[in-house]
Design a protein around this motif. Structure first.
Motif, PDB file in Angstrom:
ATOM      1  N   ILE A 182      17.441  -3.903  35.113  1.00 41.20           N
ATOM      2  CA  ILE A 182      17.636  -3.119  36.332  1.00 41.20           C
ATOM      3  C   ILE A 182      17.959  -1.694  35.911  1.00 41.20           C
ATOM      4  O   ILE A 182      18.937  -1.452  35.194  1.00 41.20           O
ATOM      5  N   ARG A 183      17.134  -0.757  36.354  1.00 41.72           N
ATOM      6  CA  ARG A 183      17.384   0.659  36.055  1.00 41.72           C
ATOM      7  C   ARG A 183      17.948   1.325  37.308  1.00 41.72           C
ATOM      8  O   ARG A 183      17.253   1.472  38.316  1.00 41.72           O
ATOM      9  N   ASP A 188      17.775   7.626  44.191  1.00 44.69           N
ATOM     10  CA  ASP A 188      16.470   6.963  44.192  1.00 44.69           C
ATOM     11  C   ASP A 188      16.597   5.449  44.145  1.00 44.69           C
ATOM     12  O   ASP A 188      15.585   4.747  44.061  1.00 44.69           O
ATOM     13  N   GLY A 189      17.813   4.929  44.182  1.00 43.59           N
ATOM     14  CA  GLY A 189      18.009   3.482  44.239  1.00 43.59           C
ATOM     15  C   GLY A 189      17.961   2.834  42.873  1.00 43.59           C
ATOM     16  O   GLY A 189      18.506   3.357  41.898  1.00 43.59           O
ATOM     17  N   ALA A 190      17.290   1.699  42.799  1.00 45.15           N
ATOM     18  CA  ALA A 190      17.208   0.948  41.547  1.00 45.15           C
ATOM     19  C   ALA A 190      15.810   0.382  41.391  1.00 45.15           C
ATOM     20  O   ALA A 190      15.104   0.134  42.376  1.00 45.15           O
ATOM     21  N   PHE A 191      15.423   0.170  40.135  1.00 51.52           N
ATOM     22  CA  PHE A 191      14.101  -0.364  39.817  1.00 51.52           C
ATOM     23  C   PHE A 191      14.282  -1.666  39.044  1.00 51.52           C
ATOM     24  O   PHE A 191      15.081  -1.732  38.109  1.00 51.52           O
ATOM     25  N   VAL A 192      13.543  -2.678  39.463  1.00 48.85           N
ATOM     26  CA  VAL A 192      13.690  -4.025  38.914  1.00 48.85           C
ATOM     27  C   VAL A 192      12.470  -4.343  38.050  1.00 48.85           C
ATOM     28  O   VAL A 192      11.327  -4.300  38.527  1.00 48.85           O
ATOM     29  N   TYR A 193      12.731  -4.674  36.784  1.00 45.39           N
ATOM     30  CA  TYR A 193      11.665  -5.016  35.838  1.00 45.39           C
ATOM     31  C   TYR A 193      11.907  -6.451  35.370  1.00 45.39           C
ATOM     32  O   TYR A 193      12.981  -6.772  34.867  1.00 45.39           O
ATOM     33  N   GLU A 194      10.894  -7.300  35.545  1.00 39.67           N
ATOM     34  CA  GLU A 194      11.002  -8.685  35.099  1.00 39.67           C
ATOM     35  C   GLU A 194       9.842  -9.016  34.187  1.00 39.67           C
ATOM     36  O   GLU A 194       8.725  -8.494  34.359  1.00 39.67           O
ATOM     37  N   ARG A 195      10.106  -9.870  33.253  1.00 39.21           N
ATOM     38  CA  ARG A 195       9.086 -10.259  32.296  1.00 39.21           C
ATOM     39  C   ARG A 195       7.880 -10.846  33.032  1.00 39.21           C
ATOM     40  O   ARG A 195       7.988 -11.772  33.818  1.00 39.21           O
ATOM     41  N   GLY A 196       6.719 -10.257  32.780  1.00 43.93           N
ATOM     42  CA  GLY A 196       5.488 -10.766  33.379  1.00 43.93           C
ATOM     43  C   GLY A 196       5.257 -10.379  34.824  1.00 43.93           C
ATOM     44  O   GLY A 196       4.312 -10.862  35.448  1.00 43.93           O
ATOM     45  N   ASP A 217      30.056  -0.513  38.799  1.00 47.72           N
ATOM     46  CA  ASP A 217      30.688  -1.810  38.563  1.00 47.72           C
ATOM     47  C   ASP A 217      30.432  -2.753  39.731  1.00 47.72           C
ATOM     48  O   ASP A 217      30.183  -3.949  39.549  1.00 47.72           O
ATOM     49  N   VAL A 218      30.520  -2.212  40.941  1.00 47.90           N
ATOM     50  CA  VAL A 218      30.275  -3.019  42.142  1.00 47.90           C
ATOM     51  C   VAL A 218      28.829  -3.514  42.162  1.00 47.90           C
ATOM     52  O   VAL A 218      28.564  -4.668  42.513  1.00 47.90           O
ATOM     53  N   PHE A 219      27.891  -2.642  41.765  1.00 45.05           N
ATOM     54  CA  PHE A 219      26.485  -3.056  41.727  1.00 45.05           C
ATOM     55  C   PHE A 219      26.315  -4.258  40.804  1.00 45.05           C
ATOM     56  O   PHE A 219      25.683  -5.263  41.163  1.00 45.05           O
ATOM     57  N   VAL A 220      26.866  -4.172  39.597  1.00 42.40           N
ATOM     58  CA  VAL A 220      26.717  -5.255  38.621  1.00 42.40           C
ATOM     59  C   VAL A 220      27.338  -6.547  39.144  1.00 42.40           C
ATOM     60  O   VAL A 220      26.739  -7.625  39.056  1.00 42.40           O
ATOM     61  N   ALA A 221      28.548  -6.451  39.697  1.00 38.56           N
ATOM     62  CA  ALA A 221      29.236  -7.638  40.196  1.00 38.56           C
ATOM     63  C   ALA A 221      28.470  -8.286  41.336  1.00 38.56           C
ATOM     64  O   ALA A 221      28.300  -9.520  41.373  1.00 38.56           O
ATOM     65  N   ALA A 237      18.652  -9.916  45.004  1.00 37.29           N
ATOM     66  CA  ALA A 237      19.970  -9.671  44.421  1.00 37.29           C
ATOM     67  C   ALA A 237      20.210  -8.177  44.257  1.00 37.29           C
ATOM     68  O   ALA A 237      21.321  -7.674  44.508  1.00 37.29           O
ATOM     69  N   ALA A 238      19.190  -7.432  43.860  1.00 34.29           N
ATOM     70  CA  ALA A 238      19.318  -5.981  43.712  1.00 34.29           C
ATOM     71  C   ALA A 238      19.503  -5.306  45.066  1.00 34.29           C
ATOM     72  O   ALA A 238      20.258  -4.333  45.194  1.00 34.29           O
ATOM     73  N   ARG A 239      18.820  -5.804  46.081  1.00 37.55           N
ATOM     74  CA  ARG A 239      18.992  -5.243  47.428  1.00 37.55           C
ATOM     75  C   ARG A 239      20.414  -5.482  47.928  1.00 37.55           C
ATOM     76  O   ARG A 239      21.044  -4.590  48.500  1.00 37.55           O
ATOM     77  N   PHE A 240      20.931  -6.682  47.693  1.00 34.82           N
ATOM     78  CA  PHE A 240      22.311  -6.988  48.081  1.00 34.82           C
ATOM     79  C   PHE A 240      23.287  -6.104  47.313  1.00 34.82           C
ATOM     80  O   PHE A 240      24.266  -5.595  47.878  1.00 34.82           O
TER      81      PHE A 240
END
Length: 397
Positions: A182-183, A188-196, A217-221, A237-240
């Motif tokens: 997760i970047r 600009d929010g966050a960008f989600v990279y998953e294998r494949g 810290d709140v984002f990670v938790a 999960a990233a949206r939440f």
């Protein structure tokens, strides 16, 4: 799975504007953030003797199981405002290192620490390197995970890989054998990279107030909770997590709100407006100039181009500078005005911008309601908090 281990630092945090004096740190905040939503949260951290009673009492109040390891120094962070670079006490090069400790877990949240290098062996690990200068790769920590998620901001990913943006995140995904990266990218929010999988984007969400200390810290938790406990997809999960951050920015309170509130919520994504911002404010005194310089730097960091008369025009007689000032107001996309104290020139600039139909955002501290009657009545957005005003201008919806 009904438990999460949180590993990392618990530190004292102080901020002058707005006033803040709490004992949280990355691991403490993350553990307390999810404590009401997970059957058992175990916090593994280093505790200095002078803070032991406080930390134990806080953990008990949050119903978090504290696994403490003896430290020799209390570490603290002092901020001028919540986006300023903190003064770390003691200075980082004088922080004494403590003995490492090991945690075996089904689900672990691991933060980089200043005074210790713990290791984990986890089925699911959510790793945040937590360092703006010298982040460590997960593999460098000596830890292991069957399913690894790395959550880091754009700067940390660049330092870890030598590559920017998507390239850096994808390199980290490959080289660390991670399932997900997760970047985090600010407005600009966050960008989600998953294998494949193709990269996916999650926006940041608007907030009525912006208090940024600990928002990462709140984002990670929140992400770890949604992924490990609620079994959400990485995208959901990233949206939440992004929504949880927006709610934290508004209240600076914990724990995070439940998943049910997120599902029912009306979400308003941040849309950064960019453009040129005219920076109005007095600059004849040292304190005034410091605030102008701070505002200029933050405006640029939020994706806008600041125009500051003292920087971009300079000092001079009226016939040399006034028309340039007025022309700059005419061509700007918005104005940010510092109304603290008495500055007839700044008030004039605000009125001129309003008359031209420009969006005007102001910070006004210790100003009477009567003195703010004209700016407020004419449609300028006036905030008492410096960082909130800057953010509202950045997305000016």
């Amino acid at each position: 799975m009904n438990s999460i281990d949180v590993i990392g630092g618990v530190y004292r945090e102080r901020c002058a504007f707005p006033h803040w004096d709490e004992i949280y740190g990355s691991a403490g905040r993350a553990a307390f953030a999810i404590s009401e939503h997970v059957q058992e949260v175990r916090l593994h951290t280093v505790v200095a003797p002078e803070l032991e009673r406080n930390i134990r009492a806080i953990a008990t109040a949050w119903r978090v199981t504290l696994n403490q390891h003896l430290g020799s120094q209390a570490v603290g962070f002092d901020y001028l405002h919540c986006l300023s670079t903190p003064k770390i006490l003691p200075p980082p090069d004088l922080i004494m290192q403590c003995s490492s400790f090991h945690v075996k877990s089904e689900a672990a949240v691991l933060f980089g620490m200043m005074e210790c290098r713990p290791t984990v062996d986890a089925d699911y690990c959510f790793y945040d390197p937590q360092s703006p200068q010298a982040p460590k790769r997960f593999t460098e920590t000596g830890s292991r995970a069957k399913n690894l998620t790395i959550i880091a901001n754009s700067r940390e990913i660049e330092l870890l890989t030598g590559k920017n943006g998507d390239q850096g995140a994808e390199e980290l995904l490959r080289s660390e054998n991670a399932q997900t990266v997760i970047r985090k990218a600010g407005l600009d929010g966050a960008f989600v990279y998953e294998r494949g999988e193709q990269m996916q984007h999650v926006p940041a969400y608007e907030a009525n107030r912006v208090f940024t200390i600990g928002s990462g810290d709140v984002f990670v938790a929140a992400y770890a909770f949604a992924k490990a406990i609620e079994k959400q997809s990485s995208l959901e999960a990233a949206r939440f997590a992004s929504w949880s951050v927006a709610r934290y920015l508004e209240s600076s309170s914990l724990p995070i709100r439940p998943m049910a509130d997120f599902v029912a919520a009306t979400l308003k994504p941040v849309q950064p407006r960019g453009g040129t911002v005219y920076l109005a404010g007095p600059f004849r005194e040292l304190g005034q100039r410091v605030l102008i310089d701070e505002a200029r730097q933050i405006i640029a960091s939020l994706g806008m181009s600041p125009f500051s008369p003292v920087h971009d025009i300079g000092h001079g007689p009226a016939e040399a500078v006034v028309q340039k000032d007025l022309d700059a107001i005419k061509s700007c996309d918005a104005m940010f005005a510092i109304l603290n104290g008495s500055s007839p020139g700044t008030v004039f600039e605000v009125g001129y911008a309003v008359a031209l139909g420009k969006p005007v955002y102001c910070v006004a501290q210790n100003m009477s309601e009567n003195n703010l009657k004209l700016p407020v009545g004419s449609g300028a957005i006036v905030e008492t908090d410096f960082i909130t005003a800057l953010h509202k201008m950045a997305w000016r919806s």
